[in-house]
Design a protein around this motif. Sequence first.
Motif, PDB file in Angstrom:
ATOM      1  N   GLU A 193     -16.748 -14.472 -61.287  1.00 37.96           N
ATOM      2  CA  GLU A 193     -15.770 -13.935 -60.341  1.00 37.96           C
ATOM      3  C   GLU A 193     -16.483 -13.916 -59.001  1.00 37.96           C
ATOM      4  OE1 GLU A 193     -12.619 -13.366 -61.054  1.00 37.96           O
ATOM      5  OE2 GLU A 193     -12.992 -13.847 -63.157  1.00 37.96           O
ATOM      6  N   CYS A 194     -15.720 -14.059 -57.916  1.00 40.78           N
ATOM      7  CA  CYS A 194     -16.365 -14.101 -56.609  1.00 40.78           C
ATOM      8  C   CYS A 194     -15.506 -13.425 -55.556  1.00 40.78           C
ATOM      9  CB  CYS A 194     -16.674 -15.541 -56.212  1.00 40.78           C
ATOM     10  SG  CYS A 194     -15.224 -16.567 -55.890  1.00 40.78           S
ATOM     11  N   VAL A 195     -16.173 -13.084 -54.466  1.00 39.72           N
ATOM     12  CA  VAL A 195     -15.504 -12.536 -53.295  1.00 39.72           C
ATOM     13  C   VAL A 195     -15.666 -13.560 -52.176  1.00 39.72           C
ATOM     14  CG1 VAL A 195     -15.492 -10.679 -51.596  1.00 39.72           C
ATOM     15  CG2 VAL A 195     -15.998 -10.170 -54.000  1.00 39.72           C
ATOM     16  N   LEU A 196     -14.533 -14.080 -51.699  1.00 36.56           N
ATOM     17  CA  LEU A 196     -14.590 -15.074 -50.628  1.00 36.56           C
ATOM     18  C   LEU A 196     -15.034 -14.429 -49.334  1.00 36.56           C
ATOM     19  CD1 LEU A 196     -11.376 -17.241 -51.120  1.00 36.56           C
ATOM     20  CD2 LEU A 196     -13.674 -17.619 -52.020  1.00 36.56           C
ATOM     21  N   GLY A 197     -15.864 -15.162 -48.599  1.00 32.59           N
ATOM     22  CA  GLY A 197     -16.323 -14.725 -47.294  1.00 32.59           C
ATOM     23  C   GLY A 197     -15.853 -15.700 -46.237  1.00 32.59           C
ATOM     24  N   THR A 198     -16.760 -16.102 -45.387  1.00 31.89           N
ATOM     25  CA  THR A 198     -16.476 -16.977 -44.262  1.00 31.89           C
ATOM     26  C   THR A 198     -16.022 -18.359 -44.716  1.00 31.89           C
ATOM     27  OG1 THR A 198     -18.163 -15.826 -42.998  1.00 31.89           O
ATOM     28  CG2 THR A 198     -17.507 -17.989 -42.188  1.00 31.89           C
ATOM     29  N   ARG A 199     -15.062 -18.897 -44.012  1.00 32.68           N
ATOM     30  CA  ARG A 199     -14.627 -20.275 -44.247  1.00 32.68           C
ATOM     31  C   ARG A 199     -15.722 -21.201 -43.749  1.00 32.68           C
ATOM     32  NH1 ARG A 199      -9.476 -23.241 -44.552  1.00 32.68           N
ATOM     33  NH2 ARG A 199     -10.220 -25.347 -44.872  1.00 32.68           N
ATOM     34  N   LEU A 200     -16.062 -22.175 -44.542  1.00 35.99           N
ATOM     35  CA  LEU A 200     -17.076 -23.177 -44.196  1.00 35.99           C
ATOM     36  C   LEU A 200     -16.370 -24.469 -43.786  1.00 35.99           C
ATOM     37  CD1 LEU A 200     -19.574 -22.516 -47.135  1.00 35.99           C
ATOM     38  CD2 LEU A 200     -19.700 -21.651 -44.786  1.00 35.99           C
ATOM     39  N   PRO A 201     -17.114 -25.455 -43.275  1.00 39.69           N
ATOM     40  CA  PRO A 201     -16.464 -26.715 -42.886  1.00 39.69           C
ATOM     41  C   PRO A 201     -15.738 -27.384 -44.059  1.00 39.69           C
ATOM     42  CG  PRO A 201     -18.688 -26.612 -42.006  1.00 39.69           C
ATOM     43  CD  PRO A 201     -18.537 -25.442 -42.945  1.00 39.69           C
ATOM     44  N   THR A 202     -14.680 -28.091 -43.730  1.00 39.24           N
ATOM     45  CA  THR A 202     -13.936 -28.870 -44.712  1.00 39.24           C
ATOM     46  C   THR A 202     -14.631 -30.210 -44.903  1.00 39.24           C
ATOM     47  OG1 THR A 202     -11.843 -27.820 -44.130  1.00 39.24           O
ATOM     48  CG2 THR A 202     -11.708 -29.987 -45.193  1.00 39.24           C
ATOM     49  N   ALA A 203     -14.850 -30.578 -46.160  1.00 34.57           N
ATOM     50  CA  ALA A 203     -15.448 -31.888 -46.473  1.00 34.57           C
ATOM     51  C   ALA A 203     -14.325 -32.910 -46.581  1.00 34.57           C
ATOM     52  CB  ALA A 203     -16.236 -31.817 -47.770  1.00 34.57           C
ATOM     53  N   ARG A 204     -14.526 -34.041 -45.930  1.00 31.13           N
ATOM     54  CA  ARG A 204     -13.550 -35.139 -45.967  1.00 31.13           C
ATOM     55  C   ARG A 204     -14.275 -36.404 -46.387  1.00 31.13           C
ATOM     56  NH1 ARG A 204     -12.116 -31.801 -41.778  1.00 31.13           N
ATOM     57  NH2 ARG A 204      -9.936 -31.151 -41.771  1.00 31.13           N
ATOM     58  N   TYR A 205     -13.737 -37.056 -47.431  1.00 31.45           N
ATOM     59  CA  TYR A 205     -14.364 -38.280 -47.934  1.00 31.45           C
ATOM     60  C   TYR A 205     -13.380 -39.036 -48.804  1.00 31.45           C
ATOM     61  CZ  TYR A 205     -15.159 -35.140 -51.939  1.00 31.45           C
ATOM     62  OH  TYR A 205     -15.003 -34.244 -52.976  1.00 31.45           O
TER      63      TYR A 205
ATOM     64  N   ALA B  31     -19.392 -22.361 -51.706  1.00 28.90           N
ATOM     65  CA  ALA B  31     -20.842 -22.290 -51.761  1.00 28.90           C
ATOM     66  C   ALA B  31     -21.097 -20.894 -52.334  1.00 28.90           C
ATOM     67  CB  ALA B  31     -21.446 -22.469 -50.380  1.00 28.90           C
ATOM     68  N   LEU B  32     -21.300 -20.844 -53.648  1.00 22.06           N
ATOM     69  CA  LEU B  32     -21.407 -19.580 -54.385  1.00 22.06           C
ATOM     70  C   LEU B  32     -22.847 -19.097 -54.363  1.00 22.06           C
ATOM     71  CD1 LEU B  32     -19.801 -17.605 -56.248  1.00 22.06           C
ATOM     72  CD2 LEU B  32     -20.590 -19.026 -58.169  1.00 22.06           C
ATOM     73  N   TRP B  33     -23.037 -17.819 -54.020  1.00 23.04           N
ATOM     74  CA  TRP B  33     -24.381 -17.261 -53.934  1.00 23.04           C
ATOM     75  C   TRP B  33     -24.418 -15.884 -54.580  1.00 23.04           C
ATOM     76  CZ3 TRP B  33     -25.278 -12.784 -51.032  1.00 23.04           C
ATOM     77  CH2 TRP B  33     -24.219 -12.370 -50.217  1.00 23.04           C
ATOM     78  N   ARG B  34     -25.641 -15.440 -54.888  1.00 23.23           N
ATOM     79  CA  ARG B  34     -25.835 -14.084 -55.404  1.00 23.23           C
ATOM     80  C   ARG B  34     -27.142 -13.533 -54.863  1.00 23.23           C
ATOM     81  NH1 ARG B  34     -27.222 -15.221 -61.822  1.00 23.23           N
ATOM     82  NH2 ARG B  34     -29.290 -16.148 -61.473  1.00 23.23           N
TER      83      ARG B  34
ATOM     84  N   PRO C  96     -25.084 -35.632 -49.725  1.00 21.97           N
ATOM     85  CA  PRO C  96     -25.481 -35.068 -48.428  1.00 21.97           C
ATOM     86  C   PRO C  96     -24.455 -34.064 -47.883  1.00 21.97           C
ATOM     87  CG  PRO C  96     -25.891 -37.426 -48.445  1.00 21.97           C
ATOM     88  CD  PRO C  96     -25.143 -37.099 -49.717  1.00 21.97           C
ATOM     89  N   ARG C  97     -23.157 -34.302 -48.130  1.00 19.62           N
ATOM     90  CA  ARG C  97     -22.142 -33.380 -47.610  1.00 19.62           C
ATOM     91  C   ARG C  97     -22.305 -31.988 -48.204  1.00 19.62           C
ATOM     92  NH1 ARG C  97     -19.098 -37.217 -50.412  1.00 19.62           N
ATOM     93  NH2 ARG C  97     -18.521 -36.522 -52.491  1.00 19.62           N
ATOM     94  N   ASP C  98     -22.795 -31.888 -49.444  1.00 18.19           N
ATOM     95  CA  ASP C  98     -23.039 -30.576 -50.045  1.00 18.19           C
ATOM     96  C   ASP C  98     -24.244 -29.894 -49.409  1.00 18.19           C
ATOM     97  OD1 ASP C  98     -20.839 -30.737 -51.716  1.00 18.19           O
ATOM     98  OD2 ASP C  98     -21.984 -31.423 -53.449  1.00 18.19           O
TER      99      ASP C  98
ATOM    100  N   ASP D 243     -26.280 -25.653 -45.711  1.00 19.62           N
ATOM    101  CA  ASP D 243     -26.810 -25.248 -44.410  1.00 19.62           C
ATOM    102  C   ASP D 243     -25.824 -24.331 -43.685  1.00 19.62           C
ATOM    103  OD1 ASP D 243     -29.059 -26.774 -44.923  1.00 19.62           O
ATOM    104  OD2 ASP D 243     -28.427 -28.461 -43.660  1.00 19.62           O
ATOM    105  N   ALA D 244     -24.536 -24.648 -43.745  1.00 21.06           N
ATOM    106  CA  ALA D 244     -23.513 -23.812 -43.108  1.00 21.06           C
ATOM    107  C   ALA D 244     -23.476 -22.428 -43.755  1.00 21.06           C
ATOM    108  CB  ALA D 244     -22.142 -24.483 -43.193  1.00 21.06           C
TER     109      ALA D 244
END
Length: 140
Positions: free
Chosen positions: A67-79, A13-16, A124-126, A131-132
Amino acid sequence: MTAATPVQAAGCALWRRVADGRAPGIEIALVHRPKYDDWSLPKGKQKHGETLRACAVREVREETGQECVLGTRLPTARYLASGRPKEVAYWAAEAVGGVFVPDDEVDRLLWLAPAEARGRLTQPRDRELLDALLDTLSTP
């Protein structure tokens, strides 16, 4: 690998950060994939020998040019994807620069305010991942 073995993938989930003249805020990166005609968060399949973290960073670079800096791990999507189970590990990631170049896989990149991004996402999973991300960023 059997048909029941999940396909492993990773994304962000890339943000700026942005300042629109009124107040500071954030924008979320969404990619358009013409093959599926959908709007999603950047993600892709893990290569042999690649860690999920490295996969997430590579996919962000390939799909957004950022380029990005990884932060917090978010939930894993399974489908299910094409009848096979798929697991996508996600991270919150701050964009730190780059240039988007459209290609056959991703032809458009949008940077949107969170509410606009939520409305544009196809799956919806995105929206759950968005939200996370927002929960993570609002936690001191």
